[in-house]
Design a protein around this motif. Structure first.
Motif, PDB file in Angstrom:
ATOM      1  N   LEU A   1       0.962   4.104  -2.815  1.00  0.00           N
ATOM      2  CA  LEU A   1       0.713   5.507  -2.493  1.00  0.00           C
ATOM      3  C   LEU A   1       1.862   6.397  -2.960  1.00  0.00           C
ATOM      4  CD1 LEU A   1      -0.865   5.285   1.081  1.00  0.00           C
ATOM      5  CD2 LEU A   1      -2.001   6.010  -1.022  1.00  0.00           C
ATOM      6  N   LYS A   2       3.093   5.920  -2.764  1.00  0.00           N
ATOM      7  CA  LYS A   2       4.252   6.687  -3.210  1.00  0.00           C
ATOM      8  C   LYS A   2       4.260   6.827  -4.725  1.00  0.00           C
ATOM      9  CE  LYS A   2       7.659   6.015   0.420  1.00  0.00           C
ATOM     10  NZ  LYS A   2       8.976   5.478   0.747  1.00  0.00           N
ATOM     11  N   ALA A   3       4.003   5.736  -5.409  1.00  0.00           N
ATOM     12  CA  ALA A   3       4.074   5.745  -6.870  1.00  0.00           C
ATOM     13  C   ALA A   3       2.924   6.506  -7.507  1.00  0.00           C
ATOM     14  CB  ALA A   3       4.100   4.306  -7.387  1.00  0.00           C
ATOM     15  N   GLU A   4       1.720   6.308  -6.996  1.00  0.00           N
ATOM     16  CA  GLU A   4       0.541   6.869  -7.642  1.00  0.00           C
ATOM     17  C   GLU A   4       0.123   8.223  -7.088  1.00  0.00           C
ATOM     18  OE1 GLU A   4      -2.443   3.859  -7.296  1.00  0.00           O
ATOM     19  OE2 GLU A   4      -1.222   2.382  -8.332  1.00  0.00           O
ATOM     20  N   LEU A   5       0.260   8.407  -5.801  1.00  0.00           N
ATOM     21  CA  LEU A   5      -0.239   9.640  -5.188  1.00  0.00           C
ATOM     22  C   LEU A   5       0.881  10.656  -4.991  1.00  0.00           C
ATOM     23  CD1 LEU A   5      -2.571  11.205  -3.832  1.00  0.00           C
ATOM     24  CD2 LEU A   5      -1.898  10.110  -1.704  1.00  0.00           C
ATOM     25  N   GLN A   6       1.904  10.264  -4.254  1.00  0.00           N
ATOM     26  CA  GLN A   6       2.947  11.221  -3.910  1.00  0.00           C
ATOM     27  C   GLN A   6       3.636  11.782  -5.151  1.00  0.00           C
ATOM     28  OE1 GLN A   6       6.311   9.797  -1.694  1.00  0.00           O
ATOM     29  NE2 GLN A   6       6.630  11.778  -0.724  1.00  0.00           N
TER      30      GLN A   6
ATOM     31  N   SER B   1       5.018  20.933  -0.401  1.00  0.00           N
ATOM     32  CA  SER B   1       4.687  20.761   1.017  1.00  0.00           C
ATOM     33  C   SER B   1       3.778  19.552   1.230  1.00  0.00           C
ATOM     34  CB  SER B   1       4.055  22.030   1.593  1.00  0.00           C
ATOM     35  OG  SER B   1       2.815  22.295   0.981  1.00  0.00           O
ATOM     36  N   HIS B   2       2.946  19.216   0.249  1.00  0.00           N
ATOM     37  CA  HIS B   2       2.122  18.012   0.352  1.00  0.00           C
ATOM     38  C   HIS B   2       2.988  16.766   0.256  1.00  0.00           C
ATOM     39  CE1 HIS B   2      -1.617  20.405  -1.057  1.00  0.00           C
ATOM     40  NE2 HIS B   2      -1.513  20.406   0.258  1.00  0.00           N
ATOM     41  N   LYS B   3       3.978  16.792  -0.612  1.00  0.00           N
ATOM     42  CA  LYS B   3       4.908  15.660  -0.718  1.00  0.00           C
ATOM     43  C   LYS B   3       5.661  15.474   0.598  1.00  0.00           C
ATOM     44  CE  LYS B   3       5.584  15.840  -5.682  1.00  0.00           C
ATOM     45  NZ  LYS B   3       6.511  15.700  -6.782  1.00  0.00           N
ATOM     46  N   ASN B   4       6.106  16.587   1.174  1.00  0.00           N
ATOM     47  CA  ASN B   4       6.818  16.519   2.451  1.00  0.00           C
ATOM     48  C   ASN B   4       5.906  16.034   3.571  1.00  0.00           C
ATOM     49  OD1 ASN B   4       9.140  17.455   1.209  1.00  0.00           O
ATOM     50  ND2 ASN B   4       8.759  19.586   1.756  1.00  0.00           N
ATOM     51  N   ALA B   5       4.650  16.452   3.542  1.00  0.00           N
ATOM     52  CA  ALA B   5       3.691  16.010   4.558  1.00  0.00           C
ATOM     53  C   ALA B   5       3.484  14.501   4.485  1.00  0.00           C
ATOM     54  CB  ALA B   5       2.364  16.741   4.383  1.00  0.00           C
ATOM     55  N   PHE B   6       3.443  13.971   3.268  1.00  0.00           N
ATOM     56  CA  PHE B   6       3.312  12.519   3.098  1.00  0.00           C
ATOM     57  C   PHE B   6       4.503  11.807   3.744  1.00  0.00           C
ATOM     58  CE2 PHE B   6       4.135   8.554   0.932  1.00  0.00           C
ATOM     59  CZ  PHE B   6       2.884   7.969   0.885  1.00  0.00           C
ATOM     60  N   GLU B   7       5.698  12.297   3.477  1.00  0.00           N
ATOM     61  CA  GLU B   7       6.903  11.691   4.063  1.00  0.00           C
ATOM     62  C   GLU B   7       6.885  11.779   5.583  1.00  0.00           C
ATOM     63  OE1 GLU B   7       9.349   9.813   2.811  1.00  0.00           O
ATOM     64  OE2 GLU B   7       8.322   9.918   0.882  1.00  0.00           O
ATOM     65  N   LEU B   8       6.409  12.910   6.115  1.00  0.00           N
ATOM     66  CA  LEU B   8       6.318  13.043   7.566  1.00  0.00           C
ATOM     67  C   LEU B   8       5.321  12.064   8.166  1.00  0.00           C
ATOM     68  CD1 LEU B   8       6.548  16.908   8.070  1.00  0.00           C
ATOM     69  CD2 LEU B   8       8.185  15.178   8.817  1.00  0.00           C
ATOM     70  N   LEU B   9       4.179  11.874   7.499  1.00  0.00           N
ATOM     71  CA  LEU B   9       3.218  10.877   7.985  1.00  0.00           C
ATOM     72  C   LEU B   9       3.856   9.502   8.017  1.00  0.00           C
ATOM     73  CD1 LEU B   9      -0.192  11.796   6.322  1.00  0.00           C
ATOM     74  CD2 LEU B   9       0.309  11.657   8.757  1.00  0.00           C
TER      75      LEU B   9
ATOM     76  N   THR C   1       0.827  -1.204   0.000  1.00  0.00           N
ATOM     77  CA  THR C   1       0.000   0.000   0.000  1.00  0.00           C
ATOM     78  C   THR C   1       0.862   1.255   0.000  1.00  0.00           C
ATOM     79  OG1 THR C   1      -1.778  -1.146   1.168  1.00  0.00           O
ATOM     80  CG2 THR C   1      -1.829   1.252   1.224  1.00  0.00           C
ATOM     81  N   ILE C   2       1.906   1.277   0.821  1.00  0.00           N
ATOM     82  CA  ILE C   2       2.798   2.432   0.876  1.00  0.00           C
ATOM     83  C   ILE C   2       3.494   2.620  -0.473  1.00  0.00           C
ATOM     84  CG2 ILE C   2       4.907   3.369   1.932  1.00  0.00           C
ATOM     85  CD1 ILE C   2       2.371   3.593   3.699  1.00  0.00           C
TER      86      ILE C   2
ATOM     87  N   MET D   1      -4.284   6.386  12.080  1.00  0.00           N
ATOM     88  CA  MET D   1      -2.969   6.784  12.584  1.00  0.00           C
ATOM     89  C   MET D   1      -2.649   8.223  12.202  1.00  0.00           C
ATOM     90  SD  MET D   1      -1.521   4.611  14.481  1.00  0.00           S
ATOM     91  CE  MET D   1      -3.007   3.863  15.102  1.00  0.00           C
ATOM     92  N   ALA D   2      -3.012   8.643  11.000  1.00  0.00           N
ATOM     93  CA  ALA D   2      -2.780  10.034  10.588  1.00  0.00           C
ATOM     94  C   ALA D   2      -3.613  10.984  11.443  1.00  0.00           C
ATOM     95  CB  ALA D   2      -3.114  10.204   9.105  1.00  0.00           C
ATOM     96  N   SER D   3      -4.853  10.619  11.721  1.00  0.00           N
ATOM     97  CA  SER D   3      -5.715  11.452  12.573  1.00  0.00           C
ATOM     98  C   SER D   3      -5.160  11.536  13.984  1.00  0.00           C
ATOM     99  CB  SER D   3      -7.135  10.881  12.616  1.00  0.00           C
ATOM    100  OG  SER D   3      -7.735  10.991  11.366  1.00  0.00           O
ATOM    101  N   LYS D   4      -4.691  10.423  14.494  1.00  0.00           N
ATOM    102  CA  LYS D   4      -4.094  10.394  15.830  1.00  0.00           C
ATOM    103  C   LYS D   4      -2.866  11.292  15.873  1.00  0.00           C
ATOM    104  CE  LYS D   4      -0.967   7.603  16.593  1.00  0.00           C
ATOM    105  NZ  LYS D   4       0.320   8.208  16.951  1.00  0.00           N
ATOM    106  N   HIS D   5      -2.053  11.211  14.851  1.00  0.00           N
ATOM    107  CA  HIS D   5      -0.848  12.027  14.774  1.00  0.00           C
ATOM    108  C   HIS D   5      -1.205  13.519  14.712  1.00  0.00           C
ATOM    109  CE1 HIS D   5       3.282  13.031  13.884  1.00  0.00           C
ATOM    110  NE2 HIS D   5       2.899  13.679  12.788  1.00  0.00           N
ATOM    111  N   ASN D   6      -2.191  13.867  13.891  1.00  0.00           N
ATOM    112  CA  ASN D   6      -2.629  15.258  13.796  1.00  0.00           C
ATOM    113  C   ASN D   6      -3.153  15.751  15.136  1.00  0.00           C
ATOM    114  OD1 ASN D   6      -1.952  15.497  11.101  1.00  0.00           O
ATOM    115  ND2 ASN D   6      -4.002  14.973  10.385  1.00  0.00           N
ATOM    116  N   ARG D   7      -3.895  14.903  15.839  1.00  0.00           N
ATOM    117  CA  ARG D   7      -4.435  15.285  17.150  1.00  0.00           C
ATOM    118  C   ARG D   7      -3.312  15.503  18.150  1.00  0.00           C
ATOM    119  NH1 ARG D   7      -6.291  18.217  20.077  1.00  0.00           N
ATOM    120  NH2 ARG D   7      -7.431  17.642  21.913  1.00  0.00           N
TER     121      ARG D   7
END
Length: 96
Positions: A19-24, A31-39, A15-16, A66-72
């Protein structure tokens, strides 16, 4: 006899990679690319075991939680810091 159902780790890595190949790679904003890497670095990789033990039906569900938890966690930290700064400002104003 071989395993028919892929393990969580296999599904996670697949899945990762997708996501890297198709989305990132399709993201325009750096900044969105960097946010993906940070997640990936701060939220998903450290909690692989927790996600593997979860009964949520899909890998994406687990990643979203997990992303929601991290944001919180980050939001709570920033709120705490702002309250501390407000307190310092209030003290300096009352002393002036």
């Amino acid at each position: 006899m071989g395993r028919i159902t892929p393990s969580f780790r296999q599904l996670y890595e697949e899945t990762i990679s997708e996501l890297k190949a198709e989305l990132q790679s399709a993201l325009v904003d750096l900044s969105h690319k960097n946010a993906f890497e940070l997640l990936l670095k701060e939220a998903w990789n450290p909690e692989k075991a927790a996600m593997g033990n979860s009964s949520l039906p899909t890998i994406c569900d687990k990643l979203n939680i997990m992303a929601s938890k991290h944001n919180r966690k980050i939001t709570a930290s920033l709120v705490k810091e702002l309250k501390q700064r407000d307190s310092i400002l209030e003290q300096s104003i009352s002393q002036a």
